[in-house]
Design an enzyme around this catalytic site. Structure first.
Site, PDB file in Angstrom:
ATOM      1  N   ARG A 134      44.601  35.453  29.827  1.00 22.61           N
ATOM      2  CA  ARG A 134      43.587  36.436  30.275  1.00 22.61           C
ATOM      3  C   ARG A 134      43.838  37.795  29.635  1.00 22.61           C
ATOM      4  NH1 ARG A 134      42.562  32.321  31.482  1.00 22.61           N
ATOM      5  NH2 ARG A 134      41.719  31.411  33.371  1.00 22.61           N
TER       6      ARG A 134
ATOM      7  N   SER B  14      38.061  35.019  39.810  1.00 28.72           N
ATOM      8  CA  SER B  14      39.463  35.280  40.203  1.00 28.72           C
ATOM      9  C   SER B  14      39.739  36.782  40.118  1.00 28.72           C
ATOM     10  CB  SER B  14      40.422  34.572  39.249  1.00 28.72           C
ATOM     11  OG  SER B  14      40.137  33.203  39.223  1.00 28.72           O
TER      12      SER B  14
ATOM     13  N   GLU C 262      42.730  41.114  37.601  1.00 27.66           N
ATOM     14  CA  GLU C 262      42.124  40.560  36.383  1.00 27.66           C
ATOM     15  C   GLU C 262      40.917  41.372  35.877  1.00 27.66           C
ATOM     16  OE1 GLU C 262      41.736  36.138  36.054  1.00 27.66           O
ATOM     17  OE2 GLU C 262      39.725  36.637  35.387  1.00 27.66           O
TER      18      GLU C 262
END
Ligand SMILES: Cc1cc2nc3c(=O)[nH]c(=O)nc-3n(C[C@H](O)[C@H](O)[C@H](O)COP(=O)(O)OP(=O)(O)OC[C@H]3O[C@@H](n4cnc5c(N)ncnc54)[C@H](O)[C@@H]3O)c2cc1C
Length: 340
Positions: free
Chosen positions: A165, A239, A334
């Site tokens: 990520r 997420s 995130e």
């Protein structure tokens, strides 16, 4: 610049549905428009936010400077050789629709990333991943505008410094480069990635023994629809936290203390399931005002409607603190908070 809009409401431009107001807003459909917008921002000393679908952003109420909505489209085949094909997509193309098009053409490799919201141009930013595939595995190169120099620059895979990520665009020089188009190295022969248990289970449940890429695509869509809230109904950014990486030694220590710990091997380290850690701290389904932790997946934070970024960040801070206190593990957010 005639398409510059002042005080643009961004509620419909971010998947949390936060009522953010952009001081200045411009939608760009061509490189020339983008260059004009960047020049105008530089002239006025405006900070710039490039916006795709707004599905990985936490927007505060007032967004200063200029928000540029990326809408440069286009799809083209660069080359075909034996079983390989290289395709290039404009940064403003919708990710999921692009995958549908690839599947129709018989270009395979990205089926596991179906139904991820957002645009093609944002996909490399955090090296999107799901169900055992990460973008970098199918990535060829990208073309970006360097807002510092005004030059166009091509990035190959190494230049992008992809990680879990992560990429150079997210953590090294955020905001410097505007991605214009992304090229993918795909296969004309199905090469399915089925090691993700939920995927294998669902294919089995459907009685599919020899799956085709379209089966994987459909199954991924179905699983995602069951597990994740639809941003059109409940504001969220998927997420909210990354799964924390810990060393093998640390993992074994934790496992001794918490025998039910959920984790996955990742090279010589372990990725802890952040959703499980959060759930163990009692957060699943809990709300604070209009924001909360999703009742079916603790990794997802939600806005019930009238929440704000400030409220969400307070909740996120409490979640991080309690996970750290109980497990000694620090969760990392995130999506991007803007302005930071
Ligand atoms: C329900 C749901 C499920 C999700 N599931 C996943 C998942 O499985 N895996 C995953 O990895 N992510 C997932 N996400 C997160 C998100 O969809 C992805 O990160 C997606 O790539 C973001 O695209 P976007 O166009 O909405 O980007 P935005 O949110 O608009 O922007 C994200 C960041 O990229 C920058 N950016 C956008 N476009 C450009 C450009 N052209 N050039 C330079 N910078 C740019 C922005 O400035 C910002 O910093 C999910 C989100 C939701 C809401």
């Amino acid at each position: 610049m005639d398409s510059l809009v002042h005080n643009q409401d961004l509620r419909r431009h971010n998947s949390f549905g936060f009522a953010a107001c952009a001081a200045n807003f411009m939608r760009v459909e061509t490189l020339e428009q983008l260059q004009g917008a960047v020049a105008q921002a530089r002239h006025n000393s405006w900070p710039v936010l490039v916006l795709g679908g707004g599905s990985n952003l936490v927007l505060r109420e007032q967004i200063p400077g200029l928000v540029i909505q990326m809408a440069i489209g286009g799809r083209r085949v660069e080359s075909v050789s034996e079983d390989k094909v290289r395709v290039t997509l404009g940064a403003g193309e919708i990710w999921h629709q692009s995958l549908e098009w690839m599947l129709e053409q018989g270009y395979y490799g990205l089926e596991n990333l179906a139904l991820i919201p957002g645009t093609v141009g944002a996909a490399p930013i955090q090296n999107i991943g799901a169900y055992g595939v990460e973008l970098e595995q199918r990535f060829d190169s990208l073309l970006a505008l360097d807002t510092d120099s005004g030059d166009l620059r091509r990035f190959n895979r190494d230049d992008c410094r992809f990680g879990y990520r992560d990429s150079c665009f997210k953590s090294h020089e955020p905001g410097r480069y505007v991605i214009l188009e992304v090229s993918f190295a795909l296969s004309l022969i199905p090469n399915l990635v089925l090691r993700y248990q939920a995927l294998a289970d669902e294919l089995k449940a459907r009685g599919i023994e020899q799956p085709q890429p379209s089966d994987v695509f459909d199954v991924v869509c179905a699983i995602r629809q069951q597990k994740l809230p639809d941003p059109a109904e409940l504001g969220n950014a998927g997420s909210f936290f990354k799964n924390p990486l810990v060393s093998a030694d640390r993992y074994r220590d934790l496992l001794q203390q918490f025998p039910n710990l959920v984790a996955y091997p990742a090279d010589d380290a372990y990725k802890l399931a952040a959703g499980w850690l959060i759930e163990q701290c009692g957060w699943k389904g809990r709300c604070i005002g209009a924001v909360g932790v999703y009742s079916r997946q603790a990794l997802v934070l939600v806005n019930q409607g009238s929440g704000t970024a400030t409220e969400l960040m307070l909740l996120a801070g409490q979640v991080v603190d309690s996970v750290q206190l109980r497990f000694g593990v620090v969760l990392e957010m995130e999506p991007r908070l803007y302005p930071a």
